[in-house]
Design a protein around this motif. Structure first.
Motif, PDB file in Angstrom:
ATOM      1  N   MET A 138       0.824  -1.212   0.000  1.00  0.00           N
ATOM      2  CA  MET A 138       0.000   0.000   0.000  1.00  0.00           C
ATOM      3  C   MET A 138       0.859   1.262   0.000  1.00  0.00           C
ATOM      4  SD  MET A 138      -3.260  -0.684  -0.007  1.00  0.00           S
ATOM      5  CE  MET A 138      -4.550   0.103   0.964  1.00  0.00           C
ATOM      6  N   SER A 139       1.995   1.219   0.696  1.00  0.00           N
ATOM      7  CA  SER A 139       2.760   2.453   0.853  1.00  0.00           C
ATOM      8  C   SER A 139       3.316   2.960  -0.474  1.00  0.00           C
ATOM      9  CB  SER A 139       3.884   2.265   1.866  1.00  0.00           C
ATOM     10  OG  SER A 139       4.988   1.632   1.258  1.00  0.00           O
ATOM     11  N   GLU A 140       3.524   2.060  -1.442  1.00  0.00           N
ATOM     12  CA  GLU A 140       4.025   2.535  -2.745  1.00  0.00           C
ATOM     13  C   GLU A 140       3.016   3.478  -3.383  1.00  0.00           C
ATOM     14  OE1 GLU A 140       3.652  -1.526  -3.021  1.00  0.00           O
ATOM     15  OE2 GLU A 140       4.536  -0.768  -1.173  1.00  0.00           O
ATOM     16  N   LEU A 141       1.732   3.215  -3.143  1.00  0.00           N
ATOM     17  CA  LEU A 141       0.704   4.071  -3.743  1.00  0.00           C
ATOM     18  C   LEU A 141       0.823   5.500  -3.230  1.00  0.00           C
ATOM     19  CD1 LEU A 141      -2.489   1.808  -3.719  1.00  0.00           C
ATOM     20  CD2 LEU A 141      -1.077   2.434  -5.666  1.00  0.00           C
ATOM     21  N   THR A 142       1.120   5.652  -1.932  1.00  0.00           N
ATOM     22  CA  THR A 142       1.215   7.000  -1.376  1.00  0.00           C
ATOM     23  C   THR A 142       2.513   7.692  -1.807  1.00  0.00           C
ATOM     24  OG1 THR A 142       2.243   6.210   0.658  1.00  0.00           O
ATOM     25  CG2 THR A 142      -0.154   6.428   0.676  1.00  0.00           C
ATOM     26  N   HIS A 143       3.468   6.910  -2.313  1.00  0.00           N
ATOM     27  CA  HIS A 143       4.725   7.518  -2.743  1.00  0.00           C
ATOM     28  C   HIS A 143       4.710   7.935  -4.210  1.00  0.00           C
ATOM     29  CE1 HIS A 143       6.103   6.430   1.165  1.00  0.00           C
ATOM     30  NE2 HIS A 143       7.335   6.833   0.917  1.00  0.00           N
ATOM     31  N   LEU A 144       3.616   7.671  -4.905  1.00  0.00           N
ATOM     32  CA  LEU A 144       3.532   8.106  -6.302  1.00  0.00           C
ATOM     33  C   LEU A 144       3.365   9.622  -6.351  1.00  0.00           C
ATOM     34  CD1 LEU A 144       0.938   5.488  -7.674  1.00  0.00           C
ATOM     35  CD2 LEU A 144       3.406   5.496  -8.096  1.00  0.00           C
ATOM     36  N   THR A 145       4.022  10.266  -7.311  1.00  0.00           N
ATOM     37  CA  THR A 145       3.745  11.686  -7.512  1.00  0.00           C
ATOM     38  C   THR A 145       2.384  11.793  -8.196  1.00  0.00           C
ATOM     39  OG1 THR A 145       4.765  11.698  -9.686  1.00  0.00           O
ATOM     40  CG2 THR A 145       6.208  12.220  -7.813  1.00  0.00           C
ATOM     41  N   ILE A 146       1.860  13.012  -8.267  1.00  0.00           N
ATOM     42  CA  ILE A 146       0.558  13.186  -8.925  1.00  0.00           C
ATOM     43  C   ILE A 146       0.653  12.771 -10.396  1.00  0.00           C
ATOM     44  CG2 ILE A 146      -1.147  14.907  -9.676  1.00  0.00           C
ATOM     45  CD1 ILE A 146      -0.650  16.354  -7.007  1.00  0.00           C
ATOM     46  N   SER A 147       1.746  13.130 -11.054  1.00  0.00           N
ATOM     47  CA  SER A 147       1.846  12.776 -12.479  1.00  0.00           C
ATOM     48  C   SER A 147       1.937  11.261 -12.660  1.00  0.00           C
ATOM     49  CB  SER A 147       3.010  13.498 -13.161  1.00  0.00           C
ATOM     50  OG  SER A 147       4.229  13.165 -12.555  1.00  0.00           O
ATOM     51  N   GLN A 148       2.634  10.578 -11.760  1.00  0.00           N
ATOM     52  CA  GLN A 148       2.710   9.109 -11.842  1.00  0.00           C
ATOM     53  C   GLN A 148       1.345   8.477 -11.550  1.00  0.00           C
ATOM     54  OE1 GLN A 148       5.708   8.594  -8.855  1.00  0.00           O
ATOM     55  NE2 GLN A 148       7.402   8.486 -10.322  1.00  0.00           N
ATOM     56  N   ALA A 149       0.691   8.963 -10.492  1.00  0.00           N
ATOM     57  CA  ALA A 149      -0.619   8.398 -10.130  1.00  0.00           C
ATOM     58  C   ALA A 149      -1.629   8.647 -11.244  1.00  0.00           C
ATOM     59  CB  ALA A 149      -1.106   9.017  -8.818  1.00  0.00           C
ATOM     60  N   ARG A 150      -1.545   9.821 -11.830  1.00  0.00           N
ATOM     61  CA  ARG A 150      -2.455  10.178 -12.929  1.00  0.00           C
ATOM     62  C   ARG A 150      -2.337   9.164 -14.071  1.00  0.00           C
ATOM     63  NH1 ARG A 150      -1.091  15.882 -15.635  1.00  0.00           N
ATOM     64  NH2 ARG A 150       0.750  14.671 -16.202  1.00  0.00           N
ATOM     65  N   ALA A 151      -1.093   8.825 -14.432  1.00  0.00           N
ATOM     66  CA  ALA A 151      -0.871   7.871 -15.524  1.00  0.00           C
ATOM     67  C   ALA A 151      -1.399   6.484 -15.154  1.00  0.00           C
ATOM     68  CB  ALA A 151       0.610   7.807 -15.863  1.00  0.00           C
ATOM     69  N   LYS A 152      -1.144   6.070 -13.927  1.00  0.00           N
ATOM     70  CA  LYS A 152      -1.602   4.738 -13.499  1.00  0.00           C
ATOM     71  C   LYS A 152      -3.121   4.672 -13.374  1.00  0.00           C
ATOM     72  CE  LYS A 152       2.616   3.306 -11.086  1.00  0.00           C
ATOM     73  NZ  LYS A 152       3.034   2.165 -11.922  1.00  0.00           N
ATOM     74  N   LEU A 153      -3.732   5.767 -12.948  1.00  0.00           N
ATOM     75  CA  LEU A 153      -5.199   5.796 -12.848  1.00  0.00           C
ATOM     76  C   LEU A 153      -5.820   5.739 -14.245  1.00  0.00           C
ATOM     77  CD1 LEU A 153      -5.511   8.467 -10.029  1.00  0.00           C
ATOM     78  CD2 LEU A 153      -6.558   6.214  -9.908  1.00  0.00           C
ATOM     79  N   ARG A 154      -5.263   6.520 -15.148  1.00  0.00           N
ATOM     80  CA  ARG A 154      -5.792   6.537 -16.526  1.00  0.00           C
ATOM     81  C   ARG A 154      -5.575   5.200 -17.217  1.00  0.00           C
ATOM     82  NH1 ARG A 154      -3.904  12.612 -18.344  1.00  0.00           N
ATOM     83  NH2 ARG A 154      -5.423  13.693 -17.040  1.00  0.00           N
TER      84      ARG A 154
END
Lengths: 95, 521
Positions: free
Chosen positions: B1-17
């Motif tokens: 779970m902690s890796e998810l909180t370490h994503l930057t917004i741009s990284q999370a954005r790409a993974k969410l999309r």
């Protein structure tokens, strides 16, 4: 310029903040420290300088003089400590 | 779970999309991180778990249909200064006791419209008045960064089972964390601490004299105060209306650009909102700065500034030079008067703005025999010491007989400060590089600062000029001091030229890297 205890009490009255004797004494010292710090502004030559009225040179936007909002009495009083039928309740003002 | 909180917004954005992760998963990861860390760091004063889960669910539905907004499913923390409909909004003051607005601030409404998820409300100095987050009614925020020292540690001999050694012992050099708790800076201390400690992907903040940039510098995060008029002030609790601006605190320059794009807008509800389209700030990142003229103001070299800050500044100059920028020495002669002028203008405006807290329409009421007595008792009980101090100063400098000597003089000096900047920009300077703060983060309950309010005010010495002139300024982490604490540099730009700030800050970030606190909480 510096303030004395009487001035601090007068300013507290103007600001509508109740202060104890002890508060007022402490504030006198603190206020004088701050006023001493801002004193250095007097050494700046401001002759011919206008006081700033806006950081961005822009004309104030004006809205048309029409009703765009309203009928929210319940929302407006929703957070008030004491209300009655969409009125704010306060201690008696007029005898 | 902690890796998810370490994503930057741009990284999370790409993974969410890309549907690699869901908004629900990343939201849960943050909520559990908050649950573990918040009792120690005190960054959040309210966690809106149910709301966050609902918003994340809605985001996942949109993402599934490929209809996600610019921040779809990104969990954010919101400074308690922003009005959030139906959710605790108290500017961390007792005087707004129980206040839940029936409206949403324009900035947060913009974020929700773009799909962001609200995790909760963040701690701050009361009414944004402070530089250490110690004036909050909800107690101080703790900086996730701690001082550390290099030391020799003895490695114990350990073995596993049947004589299988894991460590053969010996000694090694390691950084030992100090136990002293440090402030995250202020007033946006909760925002900075939460972003730095991975308790949100990014946060909203506000800056009246340095309240975004100083905490960003103290926590190794990126914070930008945009040009006055770029973000709508509608629905944000007012402190000093001619200086207040909202902006983001983020983990890197790109995330700050992404957040500002969503936060900024043209808003008819704020008459000082400037009628200019919001550019794509992210597009500025990665553009070369070759030939850019970077001004180095000599007045920012102040007495008593630690050697390390000067060294960091020189390092910043070298990085920009290496990237092809032209470095020029400049002078901003009225710099030293910015802080004293601020301590007249800001309290004057605050005393007027805070007159509304009277125990009648919202918040705390202390019952009393008559109405004036009720006002005085309510305000005495509702405001903390620093807020009272500033209301008093403001009331005094605006009172009959003193208005010209103080307020008018300060507003004239303010024009001179602005003129200093206009002169250097007219001479072709594109951006100005300065240190962000005169020191690294200091200890909670620092005795010197508690004894002398002006010492605390000096924290904003490099940032306050920018508010006085209405310019944009960004703080970007640039290194660690000898005690392992982050230090930041500040870039100041022309009005509405936030793009140049992102472009230049990205060059500093590339050279300096990004910084994360060692986890102890």
């Amino acid at each position: 310029m510096s303030v004395d205890l009487q001035t601090v009490k007068r300013v507290a009255r103007l600001a509508r903040i109740a202060v104890s004797e002890e508060d007022a004494e402490r504030m006198t010292g603190e206020l004088n420290t701050i006023l001493g710090f801002v004193e250095q502004l007097n050494e700046v030559d401001v002759s011919g300088v206008e006081p700033m009225t806006s950081v961005t040179p822009m004309e104030m936007k004006k809205r048309e003089d029409i009703v765009t909002d309203g009928n929210k009495a319940a929302d407006i009083v929703a957070n008030a400590p004491a209300t009655e039928e969409n009125f704010f309740l306060v201690p008696k003002v007029v005898e | 779970m902690s890796e998810l909180t370490h994503l930057t917004i741009s990284q999370a954005r790409a993974k969410l999309r890309g549907k690699e992760i869901s908004a629900a998963e990343i939201t849960e990861a943050y909520l559990s991180a908050i649950e573990r860390a918040n009792p120690v760091l005190n960054a959040y004063i309210v966690v809106t778990g149910d709301k966050a889960r609902d918003m994340a669910k809605a985001s996942d539905a949109k993402l599934a249909k490929g209809e996600g907004g610019a921040l779809e499913g990104i969990p954010l923390g919101i400074k308690d200064l922003f009005g959030t409909e139906g959710v605790h909004t108290q500017a961390c003051s007792h005087v707004l006791d129980g206040f839940k607005p029936r409206y949403e601030s324009t900035v947060t409404a913009n974020l929700w419209a773009d799909g962001a998820v609200m995790l909760g409300k963040l701690n701050m100095d009361e009414f944004a008045m402070g530089s250490s987050n110690e004036t909050s009614y909800y107690g101080p925020v703790v900086n996730p960064w701690r001082r550390s020292r290099l030391d020799t540690v003895v490695m114990p001999t350990t073995h596993q089972g049947d004589g299988g050694f894991v460590s053969a012992g010996g000694t090694k050099t390691a950084r030992i964390l100090d136990n002293a708790q440090l402030v995250p800076g202020g007033s946006s201390g909760g925002s900075a601490s939460a972003v730095s400690a991975f308790l949100c992907a990014g946060a909203t903040a506000t800056d009246t004299g340095g309240s975004i940039r100083q905490p960003a510098a103290f926590t190794g995060t990126v914070g930008i105060k945009p040009t006055y008029g770029r973000c709508s002030r509608w629905g944000i609790v007012a402190f000093a209306s001619s200086l207040d601006q909202a902006g983001p605190i983020a983990r890197d320059v790109r995330d700050a650009a992404i957040l500002l794009k969503s936060m900024a807008s043209v808003d008819a509800k704020d008459t000082t909102s400037v009628d200019r389209p919001v550019p794509d700030y992210e597009a500025a990142i990665g553009k070369p700065i070759k030939g850019m003229k970077v001004g180095i103001p000599r007045e920012y070299r102040v007495d008593g500034m630690p050697e390390e800050i000067e060294a960091l500044w020189q390092k910043g100059i070298a990085w920009l030079k290496d990237a092809g920028a032209e470095i020029v020495d400049i002078s901003l002669p009225h710099t030293k008067y910015a802080l004293p002028a601020y301590y007249i203008v800001a309290p004057a405006e605050a005393s007027s703005n805070l007159a509304r807290y009277d125990g009648v329409r919202y918040g705390l009421r202390v019952p009393a025999k008559d109405i004036v007595d009720m006002y005085e008792k309510t305000r005495a009980a509702g405001f903390g010491r620093e807020v009272k101090r500033r209301i008093m100063i403001g009331t005094y400098v605006l009172s009959a007989g003193y208005y010209d000597a103080y307020y008018l003089q300060a507003q004239k000096v303010r024009n001179l400060i602005k003129r200093d900047f206009e002169t250097v920009f007219a001479a072709g300077v594109d951006v100005i590089l300065t240190p962000a703060t005169p020191s690294a983060a200091f200890g909670i309950a620092d005795e010197d600062m508690a004894a002398d309010p002006v010492k605390m005010y000096l924290n904003d010495i490099f940032t306050v000029t920018v508010n006085m002139a209405g310019l944009p300024g960004i703080a970007v982490p640039a290194g660690l001091d000898a005690k392992g604490l982050p230090l930041g540099l500040q870039l100041i730009g022309r009005p509405f030229d936030e793009e140049t700030l992102f472009q230049t800050a990205a060059v500093i970030e590339q050279a300096a890297g990004t910084f994360q606190p060692e986890k102890w909480w």
